[in-house]
Motif scaffolding. Structure first.
Motif, mmCIF file in Angstrom:
data_model
loop_
_atom_site.group_PDB
_atom_site.id
_atom_site.type_symbol
_atom_site.label_atom_id
_atom_site.label_comp_id
_atom_site.label_asym_id
_atom_site.label_seq_id
_atom_site.Cartn_x
_atom_site.Cartn_y
_atom_site.Cartn_z
ATOM 1 N N LEU A 20 0.823 -1.103 0.179
ATOM 2 C CA LEU A 20 0.075 0.105 -0.023
ATOM 3 C C LEU A 20 0.897 1.237 -0.033
ATOM 4 C CD1 LEU A 20 -2.866 -1.060 2.424
ATOM 5 C CD2 LEU A 20 -3.218 -0.875 0.084
ATOM 6 N N ARG A 26 -1.264 4.882 0.512
ATOM 7 C CA ARG A 26 -1.159 5.301 1.794
ATOM 8 C C ARG A 26 -0.043 6.151 1.931
ATOM 9 N NH1 ARG A 26 -5.869 6.126 3.832
ATOM 10 N NH2 ARG A 26 -7.012 4.336 4.305
ATOM 11 N N SER A 35 -4.244 1.499 9.038
ATOM 12 C CA SER A 35 -5.559 1.215 8.296
ATOM 13 C C SER A 35 -6.131 -0.319 8.150
ATOM 14 C CB SER A 35 -5.563 1.797 6.914
ATOM 15 O OG SER A 35 -4.426 1.190 5.988
ATOM 16 N N VAL A 36 -4.841 -1.072 8.065
ATOM 17 C CA VAL A 36 -5.131 -2.769 7.812
ATOM 18 C C VAL A 36 -5.628 -3.214 9.230
ATOM 19 C CG1 VAL A 36 -3.943 -5.030 7.564
ATOM 20 C CG2 VAL A 36 -3.661 -2.808 6.064
ATOM 21 N N ASP A 40 -9.956 -1.603 7.588
ATOM 22 C CA ASP A 40 -10.383 -0.874 6.517
ATOM 23 C C ASP A 40 -10.069 -1.240 5.069
ATOM 24 O OD1 ASP A 40 -11.231 1.128 8.121
ATOM 25 O OD2 ASP A 40 -9.525 2.381 7.850
ATOM 26 N N VAL A 41 -9.137 -2.421 5.286
ATOM 27 C CA VAL A 41 -8.600 -3.092 3.990
ATOM 28 C C VAL A 41 -9.002 -4.542 3.848
ATOM 29 C CG1 VAL A 41 -6.661 -4.102 2.776
ATOM 30 C CG2 VAL A 41 -6.482 -2.034 4.042
ATOM 31 N N SER A 42 -9.776 -5.192 2.639
ATOM 32 C CA SER A 42 -10.033 -6.505 2.557
ATOM 33 C C SER A 42 -9.373 -7.013 1.216
ATOM 34 C CB SER A 42 -11.537 -6.625 2.270
ATOM 35 O OG SER A 42 -12.093 -6.074 1.447
ATOM 36 N N SER A 47 -11.619 -9.972 4.904
ATOM 37 C CA SER A 47 -11.136 -8.922 5.858
ATOM 38 C C SER A 47 -9.729 -9.041 6.326
ATOM 39 C CB SER A 47 -11.931 -8.468 6.797
ATOM 40 O OG SER A 47 -11.606 -7.202 7.612
ATOM 41 N N ILE A 61 -7.824 -5.814 -3.923
ATOM 42 C CA ILE A 61 -7.691 -5.282 -2.682
ATOM 43 C C ILE A 61 -9.097 -4.136 -2.676
ATOM 44 C CG2 ILE A 61 -6.578 -3.663 -0.922
ATOM 45 C CD1 ILE A 61 -3.981 -5.167 -2.067
ATOM 46 N N LEU A 63 -10.073 -1.039 -0.516
ATOM 47 C CA LEU A 63 -9.539 -0.142 0.619
ATOM 48 C C LEU A 63 -10.399 1.045 0.892
ATOM 49 C CD1 LEU A 63 -6.932 0.991 2.225
ATOM 50 C CD2 LEU A 63 -6.265 2.325 0.032
ATOM 51 N N ASP A 69 -14.841 4.061 -1.391
ATOM 52 C CA ASP A 69 -14.095 2.729 -1.402
ATOM 53 C C ASP A 69 -13.254 2.686 -2.650
ATOM 54 O OD1 ASP A 69 -15.082 2.075 1.251
ATOM 55 O OD2 ASP A 69 -16.485 0.730 0.378
#
Length: 139
Positions: A20, A26, A35-36, A40-42, A47, A61, A63, A69
């Motif tokens: 990221l 980021r 954030s992970v 907030d990240v899948s 997730s 991904i 985010l 999103d």
């Protein structure tokens, strides 16, 4: 295999926080890790809560950013945090376009059209008159 040997292209994997950061999604690696951890990240619909989660080319991904999103597909692992043009080669943006203004929620904040400027005194009086009319009979 030592760390300095290159992995075959199909096996190239990288930590999600590092990727990221290298992809310029980021501003810093620590913000990416936060954030992970915040959820907030899948990756591929699951997730992810560990910054050490490994991603590889082909992973999708999602985010969650402040107002929308972002959906990206990993194309390459990053080697460094380079300029935007170089970082843009690491992913394919699959984010759906925003809905047209007419289809947005009825409860969205009222806005004026761009370039319309400030309302005139007459327009403000008309707006105040509409807001003051409540239909409850008090005046």
């Amino acid at each position: 295999m030592t760390r300095n040997e290159e992995q075959p292209a199909g096996q190239a994997r990288q930590r999600i926080d590092k990727w990221l950061f290298f992809a310029r999604l980021r501003k810093s690696r620590s913000l990416a890790a936060r954030s992970v951890e915040a959820g907030d990240v899948s990756v591929n619909g699951a997730s992810v809560r560990q910054p050490s989660h490994m991603v590889r080319p082909g992973d999708v991904i999602v985010l969650s950013l402040d107002r929308h999103d972002m959906v990206v597909k990993v194309l390459l692992p990053g080697e460094r945090r380079g300029p935007y043009e170089e970082a843009r080669l690491l992913y394919s943006d699959m984010t759906p376009p925003p809905p047209p203004r007419e289809e947005r929620s009825l409860f969205a904040q009222a806005t004026r059209e761009r370039g319309a400027g400030r309302p005139t005194k007459r327009e403000r009086r008309e707006t105040d008159r509409l807001q003051d009319f409540s239909g409850d009979g008090e005046d």
